[in-house]
Design a protein around this motif. Structure first.
Motif, PDB file in Angstrom:
ATOM      1  N   THR A  45      18.913  94.283 -33.919  1.00 20.51           N
ATOM      2  CA  THR A  45      18.469  95.177 -32.846  1.00 20.51           C
ATOM      3  C   THR A  45      17.295  96.040 -33.315  1.00 20.51           C
ATOM      4  O   THR A  45      16.263  96.143 -32.642  1.00 20.51           O
ATOM      5  N   ASN A  46      17.461  96.635 -34.482  1.00 20.20           N
ATOM      6  CA  ASN A  46      16.408  97.501 -35.029  1.00 20.20           C
ATOM      7  C   ASN A  46      15.132  96.709 -35.312  1.00 20.20           C
ATOM      8  O   ASN A  46      14.023  97.171 -35.016  1.00 20.20           O
ATOM      9  N   ASP A  86      20.346 104.229 -37.900  1.00 21.10           N
ATOM     10  CA  ASP A  86      20.843 104.135 -36.522  1.00 21.10           C
ATOM     11  C   ASP A  86      19.718 103.759 -35.553  1.00 21.10           C
ATOM     12  O   ASP A  86      18.579 104.226 -35.698  1.00 21.10           O
ATOM     13  N   THR A  87      20.076 102.969 -34.554  1.00 22.31           N
ATOM     14  CA  THR A  87      19.088 102.504 -33.576  1.00 22.31           C
ATOM     15  C   THR A  87      18.456 103.681 -32.824  1.00 22.31           C
ATOM     16  O   THR A  87      17.250 103.687 -32.543  1.00 22.31           O
ATOM     17  N   ILE A  90      11.367  97.488 -33.756  1.00 22.30           N
ATOM     18  CA  ILE A  90      10.264  97.865 -34.644  1.00 22.30           C
ATOM     19  C   ILE A  90       9.149  96.821 -34.592  1.00 22.30           C
ATOM     20  O   ILE A  90       7.967  97.153 -34.476  1.00 22.30           O
ATOM     21  N   VAL A 147      15.786 104.905 -34.891  1.00 25.52           N
ATOM     22  CA  VAL A 147      14.655 103.971 -34.853  1.00 25.52           C
ATOM     23  C   VAL A 147      13.806 104.267 -33.620  1.00 25.52           C
ATOM     24  O   VAL A 147      12.574 104.377 -33.697  1.00 25.52           O
ATOM     25  N   GLU A 148      14.480 104.431 -32.464  1.00 22.41           N
ATOM     26  CA  GLU A 148      13.745 104.661 -31.214  1.00 22.41           C
ATOM     27  C   GLU A 148      12.895 105.931 -31.292  1.00 22.41           C
ATOM     28  O   GLU A 148      11.721 105.929 -30.922  1.00 22.41           O
ATOM     29  N   TYR A 152      12.714 105.520 -43.905  1.00 17.99           N
ATOM     30  CA  TYR A 152      12.784 104.067 -44.044  1.00 17.99           C
ATOM     31  C   TYR A 152      12.667 103.647 -45.510  1.00 17.99           C
ATOM     32  O   TYR A 152      12.250 102.534 -45.810  1.00 17.99           O
ATOM     33  N   VAL A 200      23.333  95.495 -35.759  1.00 19.25           N
ATOM     34  CA  VAL A 200      22.383  96.601 -35.622  1.00 19.25           C
ATOM     35  C   VAL A 200      21.048  96.287 -36.312  1.00 19.25           C
ATOM     36  O   VAL A 200      19.985  96.721 -35.869  1.00 19.25           O
ATOM     37  N   TYR A 201      21.107  95.512 -37.372  1.00 19.50           N
ATOM     38  CA  TYR A 201      19.867  95.235 -38.106  1.00 19.50           C
ATOM     39  C   TYR A 201      18.900  94.412 -37.250  1.00 19.50           C
ATOM     40  O   TYR A 201      17.697  94.656 -37.243  1.00 19.50           O
ATOM     41  N   TYR A 218      15.082  99.250 -42.342  1.00 18.10           N
ATOM     42  CA  TYR A 218      15.587  99.757 -41.056  1.00 18.10           C
ATOM     43  C   TYR A 218      17.108  99.700 -40.954  1.00 18.10           C
ATOM     44  O   TYR A 218      17.674  99.404 -39.893  1.00 18.10           O
TER      45      TYR A 218
END
Lengths: 400, 400
Positions: free
Chosen positions: A308-309, A375-376, A313, A379-380, A38, A305-306, A372
């Motif tokens: 979503t992430n 990729d999601t 988080i 992140v997960e 990150y 995507v940003y 972040y």
């Protein structure tokens, strides 16, 4: 003799870069997909296909003399006009081509803005948390960057500290909204109050105080967030923009300076940018990129995507007991560390392959930044590591 | 307040630009094809097709994340390596990637070179005739450009004047070979003697004196001319290069700094360039252009038209009685005017739609520059105008 000040800068390695190098090394050991990096604010989504198609089309059909010829020193006129038209339509501020200077990304734009309104010995104020590159950007001009401490409750502006620090040497105030590293957008109320202080002090000190608004994240604002237009609040606003994040073109060095038409001598200021360029070796962004970007001004890369992430988080951090202001945009979040020294906190996180950046770098100790733009799916997986890190290092200990 | 020094520069309009604007206005009246515009040094041949094909191929097949991603602050490593390999093979000097810094054209390269080795108050010497943009390039860093008068017999170096002017404040000497505006290449003898003076004075003054070699015309050298490699003559050489002229890509802002590996701390100097960048808003040339140029390092645009034009112009000028040193390369020629004041001479030429630039601008009064980067057909027609101009204004009068 080689100039010592630049040589000495080599020993002051950026914390972000050190962490990013650590991530690369660790990645070589365990696979980069297993390092939850990150550290770096690099766009993680591709440029829009339309941009690629336009580039190919121009290369196939247009004269190389036109595509690759010298740009006038203020930028290609049709491009400046397209940018002005787009800003005018969107924000209702009467920008014309004469208010736009095409610059090599936000760094190039800021290099001109600082030189427009400050001389050696002058001061520029900015607000923590802030982008640490502002230090060399400003200080190497001979002016001095002064940092107003953060308002950590909301990452808006700490006005008490600001009004205490602003003084007659303050020639400009530099803001970054949406903000790196906090992800916060300055509210209309913040901007109104900021403008009032600036007008008041400009009158008191008998000189303009310019507001330099660094807005590379302007297009990355999350659902339901109102992102006020800075120059609508204050006449003497110099906007610095980059297409690096909105179009995912950070390497192509394309952005602009937009001087508010309400500025006294706005057009002169733009013409002055062309003179400043001669001293710093800036000769406009690449011609072909200027021509291509002018055709996609209303487009962005797929930035979803940003958000979503961010949601993933933010929710997990809150769940784990972090104190955290919810980001309004960008691809950063800036939570409070779980112990006083964020450097120690981030050092411990490395054992869990979590690469977090201590807030000290951003003028806000005790906090840390996560970029972040990854990729999601990663992140997960990183959140599992985060849970393990927090439980092992803090919650277990708390019960000991 | 806006900074006065840049505002004041706006009133000092460049002679070349004024002439070029005159040419455009006159062109609007009589058709631009009838204006013999020798004012601007813009490449007149297209970039090689191979460059275009490579760009299209990359855009069609490579990841946008790779093509448009951030370049490291010293340039993309593979590109730096390709440049170093190419220089090493060609000149036999052991350049490695670590000696190359990718820069936004020659202006960007020079902006770094000057800041590497001079501080405010220091002096940089250059030799007339010289590119007038060197004045703002150097003087806006805080160092001072001093100009050694020309050796008009051959446009090599006036060593008497040089040895008189070089002093302990001289931290660098700036040369441009092949030269704008004279078209002359500095001979091996000139470079050898220059190196001797520099070594001698560096020792005498107790500090290095760097040779900054600005070489954007390196690839435009005419048949039979030997163009010596500058760093082969002097260790402390910083080469500044641009692909603007060789590949006809002036708008794409791509060039480099090459520090001679024989320099003390050569690699440190390159690393320092990355620090200098932070202060001047330089963030490397566009990524996609770096990647494309690295694949055509041994190619050039079809530069043959420049030699064709030079021969036509040189022969006609000699025939008409001009005193003129034959150019070795570039797309410039720098003859002596037919009256003492070249400004008056060039003013009269305008009546014949001949746009010539007085040598005063280049630190060499009494001469004038023709930038013959135009179509050969137009050169041929311009020579008729030149004959008429000379006969009417000078030969007729001579016989009066």
């Amino acid at each position: 003799m080689i100039v010592q000040k630049y040589k000495e800068m080599l020993s002051g390695k950026s914390v972000i870069r050190q962490l990013s190098e650590f991530a690369a090394e660790r990645g070589a050991q365990i696979g980069y997909e297993n390092v939850f990096d990150y550290s770096l604010g690099n766009p993680s989504v591709p440029a829009p296909q339309e941009f690629t198609d336009i580039m190919i089309n121009m290369l196939q059909n247009d004269s190389p003399m036109l595509l690759h010829g010298y740009s006038p020193s203020l930028g290609i006129y049709s491009v400046r006009k397209a940018v002005a038209d787009s800003l005018r339509e969107r924000f209702g501020i009467p920008y014309a081509a004469e208010h736009i200077f095409m610059a090599s990304g936000a760094a190039g734009a800021l290099a001109h803005a600082f030189r427009l309104v400050t001389e050696p010995g002058d001061e520029i104020l900015t607000f923590a948390p802030y982008f640490p590159e502002y230090n060399p950007y400003v200080n190497l001009t001979g002016a001095a960057l002064k940092v107003v401490p953060a308002s950590t409750a909301d990452f808006q502006i700490n006005f008490d500290a600001f009004e205490h620090m602003i003084n007659e040497k303050t020639m400009a105030v530099l803001i970054n909204t949406p903000n790196n590293p906090s992800g916060i957008v300055y509210s209309a109320e913040t901007l109104r109050r900021l403008a009032e202080v600036l007008k008041d002090r400009a009158e008191k000190y008998g000189h303009e105080i310019y507001l330099i608004s660094d807005e590379p994240y302007r297009e990355i604002v999350f659902e339901g967030v109102d992102s006020p237009c800075v120059p609508a609040f204050y006449d003497n606003t110099i906007m610095c923009y980059s297409f690096s994040k909105s179009l995912s073109l950070p390497g192509e060095r394309i952005g602009y300076v937009a001087v508010n038409p309400a500025c006294r001598e706005a057009e002169t200021m733009i013409n002055m940018c062309g003179q400043i360029s001669r001293g710093i070796g800036h000769n406009c962004p690449p011609s072909i990129i200027q021509l291509a970007v002018a055709q996609v001004l209303s487009r962005t890369a797929d930035l979803s995507v940003y958000e979503t992430n961010m949601k993933l988080i933010y929710e997990e951090l809150i769940h784990l007991g972090f104190t955290c202001v919810k980001p309004d945009g960008t691809f950063y979040i800036f939570p409070k560390a779980l112990e006083e020294d964020a450097k120690v906190f981030c050092q411990k996180a490395l054992q869990y392959d979590l690469i977090l950046v201590p807030g000290d770098t951003f003028g806000c100790p005790g906090y840390f930044r996560m970029a972040y733009c990854i990729d999601t799916e990663k992140v997960e997986r990183s959140l599992e590591a985060m849970r393990k890190f927090v439980k092992t290092e803090y919650q277990t200990k708390r019960h000991e």
